[in-house]
Write a protein that holds these residues in place. Structure first.
Motif, PDB file in Angstrom:
ATOM      1  N   HIS A 173      -1.307 -20.479  25.980  1.00 47.07           N
ATOM      2  CA  HIS A 173      -1.574 -19.429  25.258  1.00 47.07           C
ATOM      3  C   HIS A 173      -3.107 -19.386  25.145  1.00 47.07           C
ATOM      4  CE1 HIS A 173      -2.145 -17.194  21.511  1.00 47.07           C
ATOM      5  NE2 HIS A 173      -0.594 -16.649  21.542  1.00 47.07           N
ATOM      6  N   PRO A 174      -3.675 -18.098  24.877  1.00 48.94           N
ATOM      7  CA  PRO A 174      -5.094 -18.215  25.122  1.00 48.94           C
ATOM      8  C   PRO A 174      -5.800 -19.000  23.749  1.00 48.94           C
ATOM      9  CG  PRO A 174      -4.155 -15.865  25.745  1.00 48.94           C
ATOM     10  CD  PRO A 174      -3.065 -17.102  25.059  1.00 48.94           C
ATOM     11  N   ASN A 175      -5.012 -19.128  22.620  1.00 50.02           N
ATOM     12  CA  ASN A 175      -5.556 -19.782  21.628  1.00 50.02           C
ATOM     13  C   ASN A 175      -5.509 -21.248  21.621  1.00 50.02           C
ATOM     14  OD1 ASN A 175      -5.711 -17.355  20.445  1.00 50.02           O
ATOM     15  ND2 ASN A 175      -4.362 -17.262  19.149  1.00 50.02           N
ATOM     16  N   CYS A 191     -14.484 -27.545  22.689  1.00 49.34           N
ATOM     17  CA  CYS A 191     -14.624 -27.437  21.048  1.00 49.34           C
ATOM     18  C   CYS A 191     -15.400 -26.213  20.923  1.00 49.34           C
ATOM     19  CB  CYS A 191     -15.299 -28.617  20.369  1.00 49.34           C
ATOM     20  SG  CYS A 191     -14.020 -29.969  20.614  1.00 49.34           S
ATOM     21  N   HIS A 192     -16.433 -25.761  21.540  1.00 53.48           N
ATOM     22  CA  HIS A 192     -17.357 -24.800  21.296  1.00 53.48           C
ATOM     23  C   HIS A 192     -16.809 -23.449  21.627  1.00 53.48           C
ATOM     24  CE1 HIS A 192     -21.633 -27.105  21.237  1.00 53.48           C
ATOM     25  NE2 HIS A 192     -20.609 -27.437  20.355  1.00 53.48           N
ATOM     26  N   THR A 193     -15.783 -23.544  22.544  1.00 55.48           N
ATOM     27  CA  THR A 193     -15.085 -22.097  22.728  1.00 55.48           C
ATOM     28  C   THR A 193     -14.003 -21.800  21.725  1.00 55.48           C
ATOM     29  OG1 THR A 193     -13.382 -23.420  24.032  1.00 55.48           O
ATOM     30  CG2 THR A 193     -15.408 -22.652  25.381  1.00 55.48           C
ATOM     31  N   ALA A 194     -13.405 -22.845  21.286  1.00 51.80           N
ATOM     32  CA  ALA A 194     -12.323 -22.747  20.044  1.00 51.80           C
ATOM     33  C   ALA A 194     -13.269 -22.171  18.729  1.00 51.80           C
ATOM     34  CB  ALA A 194     -11.826 -24.116  19.723  1.00 51.80           C
ATOM     35  N   ARG A 210      -5.504 -23.826  18.419  1.00 50.45           N
ATOM     36  CA  ARG A 210      -5.132 -25.290  18.511  1.00 50.45           C
ATOM     37  C   ARG A 210      -6.201 -25.920  19.488  1.00 50.45           C
ATOM     38  NH1 ARG A 210      -2.225 -28.169  22.015  1.00 50.45           N
ATOM     39  NH2 ARG A 210      -1.642 -26.584  23.315  1.00 50.45           N
ATOM     40  N   TYR A 211      -6.406 -27.059  19.252  1.00 49.21           N
ATOM     41  CA  TYR A 211      -7.264 -28.041  20.305  1.00 49.21           C
ATOM     42  C   TYR A 211      -6.548 -29.263  20.205  1.00 49.21           C
ATOM     43  CZ  TYR A 211     -11.212 -30.356  22.715  1.00 49.21           C
ATOM     44  OH  TYR A 211     -11.801 -30.774  23.750  1.00 49.21           O
ATOM     45  N   ALA A 212      -5.856 -29.721  21.145  1.00 43.91           N
ATOM     46  CA  ALA A 212      -4.951 -30.872  21.240  1.00 43.91           C
ATOM     47  C   ALA A 212      -3.964 -30.823  20.219  1.00 43.91           C
ATOM     48  CB  ALA A 212      -5.718 -32.107  21.286  1.00 43.91           C
ATOM     49  N   ASP A 213      -3.946 -31.878  19.362  1.00 47.24           N
ATOM     50  CA  ASP A 213      -2.863 -31.693  18.101  1.00 47.24           C
ATOM     51  C   ASP A 213      -3.629 -31.296  16.912  1.00 47.24           C
ATOM     52  OD1 ASP A 213      -4.688 -33.903  18.004  1.00 47.24           O
ATOM     53  OD2 ASP A 213      -3.274 -35.270  16.925  1.00 47.24           O
ATOM     54  N   ASP A 214      -4.688 -30.870  16.891  1.00 46.89           N
ATOM     55  CA  ASP A 214      -5.646 -29.991  15.601  1.00 46.89           C
ATOM     56  C   ASP A 214      -5.232 -28.756  15.760  1.00 46.89           C
ATOM     57  OD1 ASP A 214      -7.071 -32.367  15.120  1.00 46.89           O
ATOM     58  OD2 ASP A 214      -8.706 -32.060  16.304  1.00 46.89           O
ATOM     59  N   VAL A 215      -4.421 -28.176  14.597  1.00 46.39           N
ATOM     60  CA  VAL A 215      -4.034 -26.696  14.372  1.00 46.39           C
ATOM     61  C   VAL A 215      -4.543 -26.267  13.138  1.00 46.39           C
ATOM     62  CG1 VAL A 215      -2.016 -25.357  14.317  1.00 46.39           C
ATOM     63  CG2 VAL A 215      -1.932 -27.411  15.853  1.00 46.39           C
ATOM     64  N   ILE A 216      -5.012 -25.067  13.359  1.00 51.56           N
ATOM     65  CA  ILE A 216      -5.601 -24.526  12.141  1.00 51.56           C
ATOM     66  C   ILE A 216      -4.954 -22.857  12.219  1.00 51.56           C
ATOM     67  CG2 ILE A 216      -7.717 -23.653  13.184  1.00 51.56           C
ATOM     68  CD1 ILE A 216      -7.712 -24.786   9.820  1.00 51.56           C
TER      69      ILE A 216
END
Length: 616
Positions: A126-128, A138-141, A306-312
């Protein structure tokens, strides 16, 4: 023989053009030596490759013979990964996080698997999703958060309890079988998942989880949590309603009243001056009144990152909707992925009033406010001070100062900068590099924050802690240190280069959002003959028989204590060089330890001339 990069590009193209493509015969790709060479080249210089696993081996001494032996084991399906060595690192909350240290030789096979899995699954992610992907970080997220989350009312900070440790092996392998129909390839991944670990030399089996610290853990976790991404995408489409927000009736009434007054002024120029105070009052009310109804129940948006297991998850809607999405997320994780959502740590934050946290940043949405600025009206040569309204809902990225303050306590005593006794025995350039690494790391990570300038307080603490540490080393004072080395604490390194304290201005950096088509592309890697030296000649005697790669942990230190062959590697700026088996044994037996660089070069030239004379 077909090159590995060509095979990976074919896999990538097939899976990108046909999302339902089923991949066969992947295990045979592991027979290709160029794939193992590519894997070695990608991991050879990374930290940890000189750390021994449970088998006591490192990447030192790797050769084409070693790669061929591994391929033979893979052909007979007798390759068995060694258990990882379990170590523990301290987390921010004081608890310990388990980390596995695999064998560096196993890392090469894992990297081969990772390259194949990345070529298959990267086009389908997914793009997100931003964690552990090419051209993402992290900066792109965070840039995605700042650009696309304007106007968010609620943030759901989802906390998955021990995600990496609780990944279900059977479910993961079933997900892999949806796109991979190769039992031998799946079985090899299963071997790495169930290889177990050694804790204080006691063997433990692994029944769940991906091995943290291994090369394939990030890509396997992304494949596993990709199901969560598409479920959140489904929820986003399900709850998204309304094309535009409704206009605020109060705002429309004020606009109509203003138009009426303007018409009166145009119809009766004599009354125009008498209407000016009333028009100014209306203009002020218009600036203070929202144009849209920001509580419009018919306008709902749901977004996630989502970044790895960090979801917002961000919600434009009611708090009840945010709670419903949180409950549906917990149900999906429990039933489909066999993971648990920590209800106590999963927070629902009202962004306009308090900040939420994601990837070490704090963020919130700004409210509308008025600002006076100079503006030039059309046809007028002079600037006019005019009050303008700044739009609401813009995302502000902030530095969480409360989390950084405890990290400065090491450099403070009674609220003031102090020296660090443990650093006084180091050379001055190493002391400066220590302080620079801390400040540079913080700034490079938090440079997107609106209040990044507040790191100047940390810069002040670290600067005077540096001067006091050098003063303690030289039995002097901070004032004398600044007078001796200058305000930037500048010294000359042994290689002739100058080094000074980090003096870059701490200002906010706005990076352009990376286009999705560039972010989704996988960079191709074309192996060249000059890229690897696994099949090169020995640098000492020019022999081509039984050539191995000699590795060192680092080449940075070049003081008086570093002599012999390590000094030679530092001179040519290499951490790995090819040497034959006999010369490699001489290096480890200490033959060159007492030699200076000039005498070592003479010995190397003598050995090369002898081998050339014997060959002629």
């Amino acid at each position: 023989m077909i090159q590995a990069c060509d095979v990976l590009n074919i896999l990538r193209t097939k899976n990108r053009q046909h999302p339902q493509w089923i991949n066969h015969g992947l295990y045979h790709l592991l027979y290709n030596p160029t794939l193992h060479v590519m894997a070695y080249e990608r991991i050879k210089s990374k930290p940890g490759n000189m750390t021994e696993g449970t088998d006591g081996k490192t990447l030192d001494g790797i050769s084409m013979e070693t790669i061929q032996a591994t391929i033979e084991l893979l052909k007979t399906e007798s390759y068995q990964p060694t258990p990882v060595r379990r170590v523990y690192i301290e987390k921010a909350n004081g608890k310990l996080r388990p980390l596995g240290v695999p064998s560096p030789r196993d890392k090469i096979v894992q990297e081969c698997i990772r390259l194949i899995l990345e070529a298959i699954y990267e086009p389908t992610f997914h793009p997100n999703s931003h964690g552990f992907r090419a051209k993402r970080s992290c900066h792109t997220a965070l840039e995605d958060l700042r650009h696309n989350w304007v106007g968010m009312k609620w943030a759901i900070e989802a906390d998955i309890s021990q995600c990496f440790e609780h990944v279900d092996h059977h479910k993961l392998l079933d997900i892999l079988r949806e796109k991979i129909q190769d039992d031998r390839f799946i079985n090899l991944i299963r071997k790495f998942l169930t290889a177990g670990y050694m804790d204080n030399w006691v063997y433990h089996r692994t029944h769940s989880g991906t091995p943290q610290g291994s090369v394939i853990s990030p890509i396997l976790t992304n494949i596993y949590l990709s199901k969560l991404d598409w479920e959140l995408d489904k929820l986003s489409q399900q709850y998204t309603t309304g094309k535009d927000r409704k206009s605020n009736p109060k705002y429309l009434a004020l606009v109509a009243q203003r138009k009426q007054l303007l018409k009166l002024g145009e119809a009766n120029p004599e009354r125009r001056n008498n209407l000016q105070p009333q028009l100014k009052a209306l203009n002020k009310q218009l600036l203070e009144t929202p144009r849209y109804d920001y509580n419009d129940p018919s306008y709902i948006r749901v977004k996630f990152l989502r970044y790895a297991d960090d979801v917002i998850i961000g919600v434009i809607g009611s708090k009840a909707l945010a709670q419903r999405i949180r409950d549906e997320l917990a149900t999906f994780l429990s039933h489909e992925l066999k993971l648990e959502l920590n209800q106590q740590k999963t927070l629902i934050t009202h962004l306009p009033t308090q900040p939420a946290h994601f990837l070490g940043y704090a963020f919130k949405t700004s409210e509308a406010y008025l600002r006076r600025q100079n503006m030039r009206k059309r046809g007028s040569p002079h600037n006019v001070i005019q009050t303008v309204k700044i739009a609401s809902g813009n995302v502000k990225l902030l530095v969480p100062l409360a989390k950084l303050s405890p990290k400065l306590k090491k450099y403070m005593a009674e609220g003031q900068p102090t020296s660090v006794t443990a650093l006084t025995n180091q050379p001055i350039e190493h002391i400066i590099e220590h302080y620079n690494s801390i400040l540079r790391g913080w700034y490079n990570f938090y440079q997107l924050a609106l209040n990044v300038c507040q790191l100047n307080y940390a810069k002040y603490i670290l600067y005077y802690s540096l001067t006091k540490t050098i003063a303690r080393k030289e039995k002097s004072s901070s004032r004398k240190v600044i007078r001796k080395y200058g305000k930037d604490i500048t010294v000359t390194k042994p290689n002739g280069k100058t080094l000074h304290f980090f003096n870059k201005p701490l200002t906010q950096v706005r990076k352009p959002k990376v286009p999705s088509e560039d972010m989704d592309s996988i960079p191709t890697w074309t192996p060249r003959l000059t890229r690897t030296r696994l099949q090169d000649y020995c640098v000492i005697c020019n022999s081509h028989d039984h050539v191995e790669m000699h590795h060192v942990r680092h080449i940075r230190k070049r003081g008086e204590k570093v002599r012999g062959f390590t000094l030679y590697l530092a001179a040519i700026n290499r951490k790995q060089v090819p040497v034959c088996r006999r010369c490699h044994r001489d290096i480890h037996n200490g033959k060159y330890d007492g030699a200076s660089l000039s005498s070592l070069l003479e010995q190397i030239q003598t050995a090369q001339s002898e081998i050339q004379g014997s060959s002629s």
